[in-house]
Structure formats: C-alpha cells, structure tokens
Motif scaffolding. Structure first.
Motif, PDB file in Angstrom:
ATOM      1  N   VAL A 273       0.833  -1.201   0.000  1.00 21.10           N
ATOM      2  CA  VAL A 273       0.000   0.000   0.000  1.00 21.10           C
ATOM      3  C   VAL A 273       0.871   1.256   0.000  1.00 21.10           C
ATOM      4  CG1 VAL A 273      -0.227   0.033   2.514  1.00 21.10           C
ATOM      5  CG2 VAL A 273      -1.981   1.112   1.153  1.00 21.10           C
ATOM      6  N   GLN A 274       0.396   2.286  -0.687  1.00 25.60           N
ATOM      7  CA  GLN A 274       1.181   3.517  -0.769  1.00 25.60           C
ATOM      8  C   GLN A 274       0.302   4.739  -0.498  1.00 25.60           C
ATOM      9  OE1 GLN A 274       3.082   2.891  -4.511  1.00 25.60           O
ATOM     10  NE2 GLN A 274       4.997   3.761  -3.770  1.00 25.60           N
ATOM     11  N   LEU A 275       0.792   5.654   0.320  1.00 25.04           N
ATOM     12  CA  LEU A 275       0.057   6.900   0.565  1.00 25.04           C
ATOM     13  C   LEU A 275       0.361   7.836  -0.599  1.00 25.04           C
ATOM     14  CD1 LEU A 275      -1.511   8.897   2.440  1.00 25.04           C
ATOM     15  CD2 LEU A 275       0.692   9.558   3.374  1.00 25.04           C
ATOM     16  N   LYS A 276      -0.688   8.429  -1.183  1.00 28.65           N
ATOM     17  CA  LYS A 276      -0.461   9.333  -2.319  1.00 28.65           C
ATOM     18  C   LYS A 276      -0.466  10.764  -1.789  1.00 28.65           C
ATOM     19  CE  LYS A 276      -4.077   7.653  -4.517  1.00 28.65           C
ATOM     20  NZ  LYS A 276      -5.086   7.499  -5.547  1.00 28.65           N
ATOM     21  N   ASN A 277       0.617  11.477  -1.993  1.00 31.94           N
ATOM     22  CA  ASN A 277       0.629  12.841  -1.451  1.00 31.94           C
ATOM     23  C   ASN A 277       0.245  13.881  -2.489  1.00 31.94           C
ATOM     24  OD1 ASN A 277       2.869  12.689  -2.920  1.00 31.94           O
ATOM     25  ND2 ASN A 277       4.331  12.861  -1.218  1.00 31.94           N
ATOM     26  N   LYS A 278      -0.141  13.399  -3.679  1.00 34.29           N
ATOM     27  CA  LYS A 278      -0.681  14.344  -4.674  1.00 34.29           C
ATOM     28  C   LYS A 278      -1.784  13.668  -5.475  1.00 34.29           C
ATOM     29  CE  LYS A 278       3.067  13.350  -7.801  1.00 34.29           C
ATOM     30  NZ  LYS A 278       4.163  13.749  -8.573  1.00 34.29           N
ATOM     31  N   CYS A 279      -2.528  14.456  -6.229  1.00 30.98           N
ATOM     32  CA  CYS A 279      -3.642  13.898  -7.002  1.00 30.98           C
ATOM     33  C   CYS A 279      -3.091  13.021  -8.123  1.00 30.98           C
ATOM     34  CB  CYS A 279      -4.473  15.038  -7.586  1.00 30.98           C
ATOM     35  SG  CYS A 279      -5.710  14.479  -8.748  1.00 30.98           S
ATOM     36  N   SER A 280      -3.581  11.796  -8.225  1.00 28.50           N
ATOM     37  CA  SER A 280      -3.054  10.900  -9.261  1.00 28.50           C
ATOM     38  C   SER A 280      -3.563  11.267 -10.642  1.00 28.50           C
ATOM     39  CB  SER A 280      -3.465   9.456  -8.999  1.00 28.50           C
ATOM     40  OG  SER A 280      -3.271   9.131  -7.684  1.00 28.50           O
ATOM     41  N   LEU A 281      -4.613  12.071 -10.709  1.00 28.85           N
ATOM     42  CA  LEU A 281      -5.126  12.431 -12.032  1.00 28.85           C
ATOM     43  C   LEU A 281      -4.413  13.639 -12.619  1.00 28.85           C
ATOM     44  CD1 LEU A 281      -8.988  11.871 -11.936  1.00 28.85           C
ATOM     45  CD2 LEU A 281      -7.166  10.283 -12.449  1.00 28.85           C
ATOM     46  N   CYS A 282      -4.189  14.691 -11.780  1.00 21.73           N
ATOM     47  CA  CYS A 282      -3.602  15.905 -12.362  1.00 21.73           C
ATOM     48  C   CYS A 282      -2.252  16.270 -11.743  1.00 21.73           C
ATOM     49  CB  CYS A 282      -4.574  17.072 -12.231  1.00 21.73           C
ATOM     50  SG  CYS A 282      -4.703  17.682 -10.542  1.00 21.73           S
ATOM     51  N   GLY A 283      -1.855  15.548 -10.690  1.00 21.29           N
ATOM     52  CA  GLY A 283      -0.542  15.806 -10.098  1.00 21.29           C
ATOM     53  C   GLY A 283      -0.534  16.937  -9.076  1.00 21.29           C
ATOM     54  N   SER A 284      -1.688  17.590  -8.859  1.00 23.42           N
ATOM     55  CA  SER A 284      -1.711  18.730  -7.922  1.00 23.42           C
ATOM     56  C   SER A 284      -1.522  18.251  -6.478  1.00 23.42           C
ATOM     57  CB  SER A 284      -3.049  19.453  -8.056  1.00 23.42           C
ATOM     58  OG  SER A 284      -3.242  20.307  -6.965  1.00 23.42           O
ATOM     59  N   LYS A 285      -0.882  19.118  -5.679  1.00 22.46           N
ATOM     60  CA  LYS A 285      -0.710  18.781  -4.257  1.00 22.46           C
ATOM     61  C   LYS A 285      -1.847  19.370  -3.432  1.00 22.46           C
ATOM     62  CE  LYS A 285       3.997  17.542  -3.910  1.00 22.46           C
ATOM     63  NZ  LYS A 285       5.314  17.734  -3.475  1.00 22.46           N
ATOM     64  N   ASP A 286      -2.761  20.066  -4.112  1.00 24.72           N
ATOM     65  CA  ASP A 286      -3.859  20.725  -3.420  1.00 24.72           C
ATOM     66  C   ASP A 286      -5.009  19.738  -3.184  1.00 24.72           C
ATOM     67  OD1 ASP A 286      -5.003  22.813  -2.195  1.00 24.72           O
ATOM     68  OD2 ASP A 286      -5.340  24.039  -3.994  1.00 24.72           O
ATOM     69  N   VAL A 287      -4.704  18.685  -2.418  1.00 25.76           N
ATOM     70  CA  VAL A 287      -5.717  17.659  -2.130  1.00 25.76           C
ATOM     71  C   VAL A 287      -6.045  17.685  -0.636  1.00 25.76           C
ATOM     72  CG1 VAL A 287      -5.370  15.989  -4.017  1.00 25.76           C
ATOM     73  CG2 VAL A 287      -3.832  15.957  -2.079  1.00 25.76           C
ATOM     74  N   VAL A 288      -7.336  17.506  -0.337  1.00 25.72           N
ATOM     75  CA  VAL A 288      -7.774  17.625   1.058  1.00 25.72           C
ATOM     76  C   VAL A 288      -8.442  16.321   1.490  1.00 25.72           C
ATOM     77  CG1 VAL A 288      -9.187  18.977   2.659  1.00 25.72           C
ATOM     78  CG2 VAL A 288      -8.262  20.058   0.607  1.00 25.72           C
ATOM     79  N   LYS A 289      -8.005  15.780   2.635  1.00 25.87           N
ATOM     80  CA  LYS A 289      -8.634  14.561   3.152  1.00 25.87           C
ATOM     81  C   LYS A 289     -10.043  14.900   3.638  1.00 25.87           C
ATOM     82  CE  LYS A 289      -8.059  11.554   7.127  1.00 25.87           C
ATOM     83  NZ  LYS A 289      -7.171  11.178   8.214  1.00 25.87           N
ATOM     84  N   VAL A 290     -11.049  14.125   3.159  1.00 23.00           N
ATOM     85  CA  VAL A 290     -12.420  14.453   3.567  1.00 23.00           C
ATOM     86  C   VAL A 290     -13.132  13.287   4.250  1.00 23.00           C
ATOM     87  CG1 VAL A 290     -12.923  16.316   1.944  1.00 23.00           C
ATOM     88  CG2 VAL A 290     -13.198  13.969   1.193  1.00 23.00           C
ATOM     89  N   LEU A 291     -12.549  12.090   4.208  1.00 17.56           N
ATOM     90  CA  LEU A 291     -13.256  10.927   4.745  1.00 17.56           C
ATOM     91  C   LEU A 291     -12.265   9.906   5.284  1.00 17.56           C
ATOM     92  CD1 LEU A 291     -16.143   9.621   4.765  1.00 17.56           C
ATOM     93  CD2 LEU A 291     -15.523   8.502   2.638  1.00 17.56           C
ATOM     94  N   ASP A 292     -12.619   9.323   6.443  1.00 16.25           N
ATOM     95  CA  ASP A 292     -11.761   8.281   7.013  1.00 16.25           C
ATOM     96  C   ASP A 292     -12.656   7.145   7.526  1.00 16.25           C
ATOM     97  OD1 ASP A 292      -9.959   6.718   8.289  1.00 16.25           O
ATOM     98  OD2 ASP A 292      -9.014   8.325   9.450  1.00 16.25           O
ATOM     99  N   LEU A 293     -12.599   6.011   6.851  1.00 12.17           N
ATOM    100  CA  LEU A 293     -13.431   4.870   7.268  1.00 12.17           C
ATOM    101  C   LEU A 293     -12.614   3.852   8.075  1.00 12.17           C
ATOM    102  CD1 LEU A 293     -15.554   4.301   3.998  1.00 12.17           C
ATOM    103  CD2 LEU A 293     -16.226   5.526   6.048  1.00 12.17           C
ATOM    104  N   GLY A 294     -11.429   4.241   8.481  1.00 13.45           N
ATOM    105  CA  GLY A 294     -10.596   3.350   9.297  1.00 13.45           C
ATOM    106  C   GLY A 294      -9.829   2.349   8.436  1.00 13.45           C
ATOM    107  N   ASN A 295      -9.290   1.324   9.088  1.00 12.74           N
ATOM    108  CA  ASN A 295      -8.546   0.293   8.348  1.00 12.74           C
ATOM    109  C   ASN A 295      -9.488  -0.837   7.961  1.00 12.74           C
ATOM    110  OD1 ASN A 295      -6.290   1.791   8.896  1.00 12.74           O
ATOM    111  ND2 ASN A 295      -5.035  -0.028   9.249  1.00 12.74           N
ATOM    112  N   MET A 296      -9.308  -1.357   6.771  1.00 12.18           N
ATOM    113  CA  MET A 296     -10.192  -2.435   6.302  1.00 12.18           C
ATOM    114  C   MET A 296      -9.459  -3.368   5.364  1.00 12.18           C
ATOM    115  SD  MET A 296     -13.884  -1.102   5.239  1.00 12.18           S
ATOM    116  CE  MET A 296     -14.627   0.168   6.222  1.00 12.18           C
TER     117      MET A 296
END
Ligand code: DWN
Length: 408
Positions: A4-27
């Motif tokens: 698993v890898q944490l993405k620190n930028k948007c995979s579609l456009c490469g922008s770093k202006d991404v905001v975490k909005v949801l956390d459903l825990g570990n699954m």
C-alpha cells in the motif's frame, strides 16, 4: 512492490492541493473473501478519501497494489442476472450504432467472464483484456478470446501491432479501478481508430453522494468519478467527450462516449451544469458526506440492535464487494449475521473479509427461514424482491440499507 502507498498528490492531475475528507478506518480489501485458516494472516489497509481542489476529482488517499486487488478475483459478472441483461442491451447498441464491418475490432478492458463481448462475437472481431488469470482463461474457453493482463499504454501498442486499431474500446466498471488512469486513457487513445468510439460506464459520484451508498468506497475503487474530473483528464490528453447517458447500474452510473473526433452533445453540457449545481466540484459537499455516513450508521445499528434484542435471526443476502465496506465500517459481524447467501460459486464456502461471516449458496433458504434478511446487494433490490417473493410470503422481512434504511 509495496502493498500500500500513501499518495501525497492527485493521481489524475498531479496537484498537491488535495484535502482529506473521509476516514473509514482500516479495512481488508472488499473482494478478499477468505478461508478460515487464513484469518490470522488477513491484510488490512487505511480506507480514506480526498478531494482535489484543482481537477475536482474524489479518490482514495492510499493505493493498494493492483496485483493484490485483482490477480485472484472472485467477482463474476455472470452471477448477477440484471447485469447480464444490461450488457446484452449495451452489446446490441454497440453493434447497431458502431459496427459496420465484420472485421471491425471491439476491445474490452476489464472484460471479466466475457458477459458483454459474447453478444458481439458474431458481428465483429472481439478481444478481452482482464488481469484475473482464472477468469480470463475461462472466458477464452467459452469463446471470448481474453488476454490475462492489465491494460496500459505500453500494452496497447502490442495489442495494436497484433490485432490492428479498434473501432470500439469498451470498459465498464473499470475506470474507478485504475490507479494510473491517465496512462490507461493514453493506451485507449493509441489503439482507437480516428472514427472509433471509447465507451465506458462508471459509478457516478453524484449518486454516491446523494442516493447511493458510501459502501461503494473500497480499495478497488481508486476514484469516484464526476463527468467534470473525467472530462478534464480526457481533454488533457487530446480526447473529446462526445456524449454521456445515465444507466441504472450500481445505483446510478454514467456511460461516457469519447473519441478523437470533435463535437459535444447537449447531454454533456447538461450534466456538467447539473454537477456544478449539485456542488460536485466543491469541497464542502464532500465534507458533509462524511457526516451523512455516520448518521446512516447510527440508524442501521439501532434497527439491528432492536431486532437482536428480540432474539430474531438475521442473514445477509448477496455478498457484493460493497457489502464488506458496510459490514466492516458498521461493525456488523458474525455474531449478528448468521450467514450470507451469494450466487457466485467462487465466493461460496469462503468467509467475508474482516467480519468473517460464512458465504453460502442461496439454496440454504429453501430449508432455513430467518426472520430478517439484510440486503447487501441493494443495487438489485427490485429484481431480488421480485425473485424472493416466496420468502416474504413466508414472513421474512428484508432490511434494505441503501439509499435510506428501510424494511419491507
Ligand atoms: O466495481 C465493481 C462492480 C462493478 O462489481 C467491482 N469493484 C466489484 C463488483 O462490485 P460488487 O461486488 O459490489 O457488485 P455487484 O454486482 O453489486 O455484486 C452483486 C453480488 O450479489 C454478487 O456477488 C452476486 C450476488 N447476487 C446474488 O447473490 N443474488 C446478485 C443477485 C442479482 C442475486 O439475485
């Protein structure tokens, strides 16, 4: 390759202006049904989503390795009759509107068991590509030539060399599953004829945020697409979105028509306008969604607790991938649900990921009569309620958790 890898930028456009909005825990992965002896070795990964303020895409913050997710896949399209019927209709549309020569090539990405292509084989050349080896092998055996592989821009070149360019490229329920979507779109552009059409269906984020369940969120789905985000990406590589239509699949999906030729239908303009009005390109909408999920959780848990207090029995109906997000996030496990029935032979005899509920054949319901059935395959509610009228006549009640919890 990391699991698993944490993405620190948007995979579609490469922008770093991404905001975490949801956390459903570990699954665990939603399709990683398992045997009892593997319980102690089960993997589990963060399930969080973020919104990109630049290209307006909504997707997961972590990418689980595609090999881990898709190489040993248990989901079979042919196990759900409504989906098979839907693909028959789409196949007719493709052959009637886009195929004019038996030599035309129809390429399907993520072709699974060949449920769509088998309806086209008499009218055109067909070729499937799917990473699940066993499923690809079976599809080939049944008459749908299928290459067991992931599709990407590099691979598209070798397909083109061998089979020529495609008149139609089709990909249903795949574009949410691709980590490097730009590369896949580049592959499509490479193999598509100038007069060709790229048709793909994908669950629509507008449905997810309003009517559809949050349970569509799981590691296999890297993105939850709006037409805005898809159009932004296709345009960035010189492709054009020509048309769009809603299809009543998985709650509500969009079917996008794209290609190299110019021209945009009124339907595209209308949907872009509607998405804007619905706030699908605004961060606040996604933040509010998180609260809505918590409220739904409270409602369903309250209903289930009351049923269990009366010592009534509940079983699950359908073991879809999405059901595992719901069960895990709502913490509904094997103490609450006795078993889950599912028509997919490869899921029967296994246990649900995380919650470890046994999956069995629906035949069990002929002998065993529970008090309640939790309908996890809620997207087929209409057809299932009709099919299982006899159970309801025996007094069995169905709990439908999505879009709003209701008992029928
Ligand atoms: O995107 C994806 C979609 C398209 O398909 C994937 N990532 C995986 C899969 O998602 P899902 O598992 O949530 O899809 P379905 O089609 O909602 O799954 C329905 C499940 O219910 C299947 O396991 C078959 C089962 N079923 C059943 O037991 N009795 C379905 C019907 C209609 C039934 O009558």
């Amino acid at each position: 390759m990391k699991k698993v890898q944490l993405k620190n930028k948007c995979s579609l456009c490469g922008s770093k202006d991404v905001v975490k909005v949801l956390d459903l825990g570990n699954m665990p992965n939603a399709n990683s049904f398992l045997k009892k002896r593997h319980f102690s070795k089960e993997n589990s990964f963060p399930l969080q989503a973020s919104f990109c303020k630049k290209c307006k895409s909504f997707g997961l913050r972590h990418a689980v390795s595609s090999k881990l997710l898709f190489k040993n896949y248990v989901y079979i399209t042919g196990a759900s009759k409504p989906l098979v019927e839907h693909f028959e209709k789409l196949a007719n549309e493709i052959t009637e509107n886009f195929i004019h020569d038996k030599n035309d090539l129809v390429l399907e990405i993520g072709s699974n068991d060949g449920s769509l292509l088998k309806n086209i084989g008499k009218k055109a050349r067909i070729l499937g590509v799917d990473p699940a080896k066993d499923i690809a092998k079976k599809a080939t055996k049944s008459g749908v030539p299928t290459i067991a592989s992931f599709f990407n821009s590099k691979f598209s070149k070798s397909i083109k060399d061998k089979h020529g360019p495609a008149k139609v490229v089709v990909a249903n329920n795949v574009m949410a599953h691709v980590s490097d979507l730009k590369d896949v779109f580049l592959g499509v552009k490479n193999i598509l004829r100038e007069d060709g059409v790229f048709i793909f269906e994908v669950h629509w984020v507008g449905n997810l945020l309003t009517e559809g369940g949050f349970d569509q969120i799981y590691h296999e789905h890297f993105y939850y697409h709006s037409l805005h985000a898809l159009k932004n990406l296709l345009t960035s590589i010189g492709m054009n979105v020509s048309d769009v239509a809603f299809v009543p699949i998985h709650g509500q999906s969009i079917r996008v028509y794209a290609g190299i030729k110019k021209g945009t239908s009124q339907a595209v303009k209308n949907l872009l306008k509607r998405e804007k009005e619905m706030g699908l390109i605004s961060l606040t909408t996604y933040k509010k969604f998180s609260k809505k999920i918590k409220d739904n959780k409270k409602k369903l848990i309250k209903i289930i607790s009351e049923i269990k207090k009366q010592n009534k029995r509940i079983v699950g109906y359908g073991a879809p991938a999405k059901g595992n997000t719901l069960l895990n996030y709502f913490e509904i496990g094997n103490k609450i649900i006795d078993y889950i029935t599912d028509t997919t032979p490869s899921k029967q005899g296994l246990y649900t990921p995380g919650t470890h509920i046994p999956v069995v054949s629906p035949d069990i319901l002929i002998e065993d009569t529970p008090d309640y059935v939790l309908l996890l395959s809620w997207n087929y509610a209409e057809s299932i309620l009709e099919k299982e009228k006899w159970l309801r006549e025996k007094g069995v009640k169905f709990i439908i958790p999505v879009p709003k919890v209701r008992i029928v």
